[in-house]
Design a protein around this motif. Sequence first.
Motif, mmCIF file in Angstrom:
data_model
loop_
_atom_site.group_PDB
_atom_site.id
_atom_site.type_symbol
_atom_site.label_atom_id
_atom_site.label_comp_id
_atom_site.label_asym_id
_atom_site.label_seq_id
_atom_site.Cartn_x
_atom_site.Cartn_y
_atom_site.Cartn_z
ATOM 1 N N GLU A 1 0.822 -1.214 0.000
ATOM 2 C CA GLU A 1 0.000 0.000 0.000
ATOM 3 C C GLU A 1 0.856 1.265 0.000
ATOM 4 O OE1 GLU A 1 -2.847 -0.280 3.184
ATOM 5 O OE2 GLU A 1 -3.584 -2.194 2.440
ATOM 6 N N ASP A 2 2.158 1.139 0.295
ATOM 7 C CA ASP A 2 3.051 2.291 0.257
ATOM 8 C C ASP A 2 3.248 2.731 -1.186
ATOM 9 O OD1 ASP A 2 3.432 2.288 2.997
ATOM 10 O OD2 ASP A 2 5.272 1.119 2.904
ATOM 11 N N GLU A 3 3.487 4.010 -1.349
ATOM 12 C CA GLU A 3 3.782 4.567 -2.669
ATOM 13 C C GLU A 3 5.288 4.798 -2.778
ATOM 14 O OE1 GLU A 3 1.682 5.352 -5.246
ATOM 15 O OE2 GLU A 3 0.074 4.363 -4.105
ATOM 16 N N PRO A 4 5.843 4.689 -3.983
ATOM 17 C CA PRO A 4 7.255 5.029 -4.153
ATOM 18 C C PRO A 4 7.484 6.499 -3.790
ATOM 19 C CG PRO A 4 6.406 3.902 -6.098
ATOM 20 C CD PRO A 4 5.227 4.220 -5.216
ATOM 21 N N LEU A 5 8.687 6.787 -3.318
ATOM 22 C CA LEU A 5 9.033 8.164 -2.981
ATOM 23 C C LEU A 5 9.048 9.029 -4.234
ATOM 24 C CD1 LEU A 5 12.069 7.516 -0.597
ATOM 25 C CD2 LEU A 5 9.737 8.127 0.067
ATOM 26 N N THR A 6 8.604 10.266 -4.072
ATOM 27 C CA THR A 6 8.711 11.243 -5.149
ATOM 28 C C THR A 6 10.098 11.879 -5.084
ATOM 29 O OG1 THR A 6 7.938 13.087 -3.805
ATOM 30 C CG2 THR A 6 6.238 11.763 -4.950
ATOM 31 N N GLU A 7 10.461 12.613 -6.104
ATOM 32 C CA GLU A 7 11.764 13.289 -6.119
ATOM 33 C C GLU A 7 11.914 14.214 -4.919
ATOM 34 O OE1 GLU A 7 14.578 15.999 -9.056
ATOM 35 O OE2 GLU A 7 12.649 15.287 -9.781
ATOM 36 N N ALA B 1 14.813 13.512 -1.968
ATOM 37 C CA ALA B 1 15.922 14.472 -2.079
ATOM 38 C C ALA B 1 16.766 14.534 -0.804
ATOM 39 C CB ALA B 1 15.398 15.856 -2.436
ATOM 40 N N GLU B 2 16.136 14.539 0.365
ATOM 41 C CA GLU B 2 16.909 14.622 1.611
ATOM 42 C C GLU B 2 17.727 13.349 1.841
ATOM 43 O OE1 GLU B 2 15.015 13.761 5.719
ATOM 44 O OE2 GLU B 2 13.356 14.554 4.503
ATOM 45 N N HIS C 1 13.228 6.000 -10.388
ATOM 46 C CA HIS C 1 12.773 4.644 -10.092
ATOM 47 C C HIS C 1 13.720 3.837 -9.221
ATOM 48 C CE1 HIS C 1 12.484 0.284 -11.032
ATOM 49 N NE2 HIS C 1 11.185 0.520 -10.845
ATOM 50 N N HIS C 2 15.027 3.950 -9.479
ATOM 51 C CA HIS C 2 15.978 3.114 -8.743
ATOM 52 C C HIS C 2 17.306 3.831 -8.552
ATOM 53 C CE1 HIS C 2 16.702 2.098 -13.011
ATOM 54 N NE2 HIS C 2 17.960 1.911 -12.645
ATOM 55 N N LEU D 1 11.354 3.635 -5.372
ATOM 56 C CA LEU D 1 12.242 3.914 -4.246
ATOM 57 C C LEU D 1 11.487 4.062 -2.928
ATOM 58 C CD1 LEU D 1 14.622 6.404 -6.042
ATOM 59 C CD2 LEU D 1 15.202 4.120 -5.197
ATOM 60 N N HIS D 2 12.103 3.528 -1.892
ATOM 61 C CA HIS D 2 11.605 3.605 -0.520
ATOM 62 C C HIS D 2 12.781 4.069 0.339
ATOM 63 C CE1 HIS D 2 10.323 1.917 3.414
ATOM 64 N NE2 HIS D 2 9.107 2.160 2.951
#
Length: 117
Positions: A16-22, A26-27, A43-44, A96-97
Amino acid sequence: MASSLADAECEACTSEDEPLTETEYAEYLAEIDDDVWDVVDGHHLEGVYPFENFRDALEFTYEIGELAEREWHHPDIQLEWGEVRVEMWTHKIDGLHKTDFVMAARMDRIHEGYAPE
């Protein structure tokens, strides 16, 4: 490169988690070695670690393999003379997570012991 991110817990995600956005990653990207790592297509992560010889590259590969087994988060690893290439993302969410960046920071820490002079 010491990083507090390397000390963070590797948290398992859910489908249910979404991939991280840019913006979100960034941090984390700022805390890993920018001479090694790049985010590809949002993506990776792809990283290339340099080594002075094959033996060090092989030993590093073994160490990050052990890390991957402990955390149950397995990157693609390519070993060559003088370098190790790593590709990583969270397959469950196809992106990405935070855990991908934690693993990258831990690999950076391991590489400190092998970095060419």
